[in-house]
Design a protein around this motif. Structure first.
Motif, short mmCIF file in Angstrom:
data_model
loop_
_atom_site.label_atom_id
_atom_site.label_comp_id
_atom_site.label_asym_id
_atom_site.label_seq_id
_atom_site.Cartn_x
_atom_site.Cartn_y
_atom_site.Cartn_z
N GLY A 71 36.14 35.28 45.05
CA GLY A 71 36.46 36.48 44.29
C GLY A 71 37.30 36.18 43.06
N ASP A 92 38.15 37.89 30.22
CA ASP A 92 37.00 37.78 31.12
C ASP A 92 35.88 37.03 30.41
OD1 ASP A 92 38.33 39.05 33.15
OD2 ASP A 92 37.43 41.01 32.80
N ARG A 173 38.66 42.28 45.84
CA ARG A 173 37.50 41.90 45.01
C ARG A 173 37.46 42.64 43.68
NH1 ARG A 173 33.73 37.58 45.93
NH2 ARG A 173 34.20 36.87 48.03
N LYS A 174 37.82 43.93 43.68
CA LYS A 174 37.86 44.70 42.44
C LYS A 174 39.22 45.36 42.31
CE LYS A 174 35.06 44.95 39.98
NZ LYS A 174 34.66 44.01 38.89
N ARG A 175 39.57 45.74 41.09
CA ARG A 175 40.85 46.35 40.77
C ARG A 175 42.00 45.37 40.94
NH1 ARG A 175 38.08 49.31 38.65
NH2 ARG A 175 39.39 48.45 37.02
N ASN A 176 41.67 44.07 41.05
CA ASN A 176 42.74 43.08 41.19
C ASN A 176 43.52 42.91 39.89
OD1 ASN A 176 41.26 40.70 39.75
ND2 ASN A 176 39.84 41.33 41.37
N SER A 207 27.11 45.26 37.10
CA SER A 207 28.37 44.77 37.65
C SER A 207 28.84 45.67 38.78
CB SER A 207 29.45 44.73 36.56
OG SER A 207 29.76 46.03 36.14
N ILE A 208 29.71 45.12 39.65
CA ILE A 208 30.22 45.92 40.77
C ILE A 208 30.95 47.15 40.26
CG2 ILE A 208 31.82 45.92 42.73
CD1 ILE A 208 31.28 42.97 43.10
N SER A 209 31.73 46.97 39.19
CA SER A 209 32.54 48.08 38.68
C SER A 209 31.70 49.18 38.05
CB SER A 209 33.57 47.57 37.66
OG SER A 209 32.93 46.91 36.60
N VAL A 215 33.56 51.27 43.90
CA VAL A 215 34.91 50.92 43.43
C VAL A 215 35.98 51.75 44.12
CG1 VAL A 215 36.41 50.84 41.40
CG2 VAL A 215 34.05 50.10 41.21
N TYR A 218 38.08 50.13 46.74
CA TYR A 218 39.06 49.16 46.26
C TYR A 218 40.31 49.86 45.75
CZ TYR A 218 35.24 45.86 46.75
OH TYR A 218 34.21 45.10 47.27
#
Length: 250
Positions: A71, A92, A173-176, A207-209, A215, A218
């Motif tokens: 991740g 990114d 995994r997201k919002r980190n 993308s996941i987001s 999301v 998360y």
């Protein structure tokens, strides 16, 4: 820690299509005292081969691959561990910086004695075409302001490592990225925003987001498990975020 050096922190995963353009936007910077640290989360495309081509011509670019797919949070933490700079800037592997980004942001931080900063940014599509949407930031934001709607674009952030130290990115995994800024704001009271548009943020459909429903879980993990907010406050923040997305404010 090398005085004046900016360590560019770039986790990556299967970003071969865009990564060359991202690297070239860093190489084009008018401020040239930088290192770019890629930590690859076990890409299955030819990301490594593309980065290697740039490394052969530019020793400031560095590449490290994780042993297991873990991740973005783990990859970002590893890149921060490897960094040698007085400053860290986050980028990114599909986003782009205009050539004055580092110079202008460093000048802003030094002029106002700011340790933690971000900028406004522009949205682009997968092909790099402008979506004619500028995401503004705020002059300064504290922990509660970032918790509310996070007026911080990940690839715009820069901070002074000498003043603030290094951090471990909370492992979700997201919002980190949001979780990292919240950790940092427990040490530094404010993140200061520049009006200048100093990043192009690529909107990728797969993308996941891009899947807002995925999301949400998360956000719940961030608020409840990492920040330990009450259930009521967590629900409020998720609802507020949903309204922002439905109204397409961000």
């Amino acid at each position: 820690m090398e005085k004046g050096l900016v360590s560019v922190i770039t986790p990556t995963y299967n970003c071969a299509k865009f990564i060359g353009e991202t690297i070239e936007s860093v190489q084009a910077q008018t401020y040239q005292q930088w290192e770019m640290i890629f930590v690859d989360d076990c890409s299955t495309d030819n990301t490594k081969e593309i980065v290697d081509k740039y490394i052969k011509e530019d020793s400031r670019i560095k590449y490290f691959c994780l042993e297991n797919n873990s991740g973005a949070a783990v990859a970002r933490t590893k890149a921060m561990e490897l960094a040698n700079g007085e400053y860290m800037a986050f980028l990114d592997s599909d986003d782009i910086w205009p050539e004055e980004k580092l110079k202008k942001q460093l000048a802003f931080m030094k002029k106002y004695d700011v340790a933690f900063s971000c900028t406004a940014y522009e949205q682009i599509d997968e092909n790099g075409k402008s979506l004619n949407k500028i995401i503004k930031t705020v002059p300064k934001a504290d922990y509660n302001r970032v918790l509310l709607d996070c007026p911080v674009g990940n690839s715009t952030v820069m901070y002074n490592v000498e003043k603030m130290g290094k951090f471990e990115v909370p492992n979700i995994r997201k919002r980190n990225d949001d979780a990292l800024w919240l950790q940092m704001l427990k040490k530094e009271k404010y993140i200061y925003g520049m009006r200048s548009v100093l990043m192009k943020y690529r909107i990728r459909q797969n993308s996941i987001s891009s899947n807002k429903f995925k999301v949400i879980k998360y956000h719940w993990i961030l608020y409840r498990d990492i920040e330990h907010l009450s259930i009521a406050r967590s629900v409020f923040h998720i609802a507020y975020w949903c309204v922002i997305k439905l109204l397409k404010i961000k």
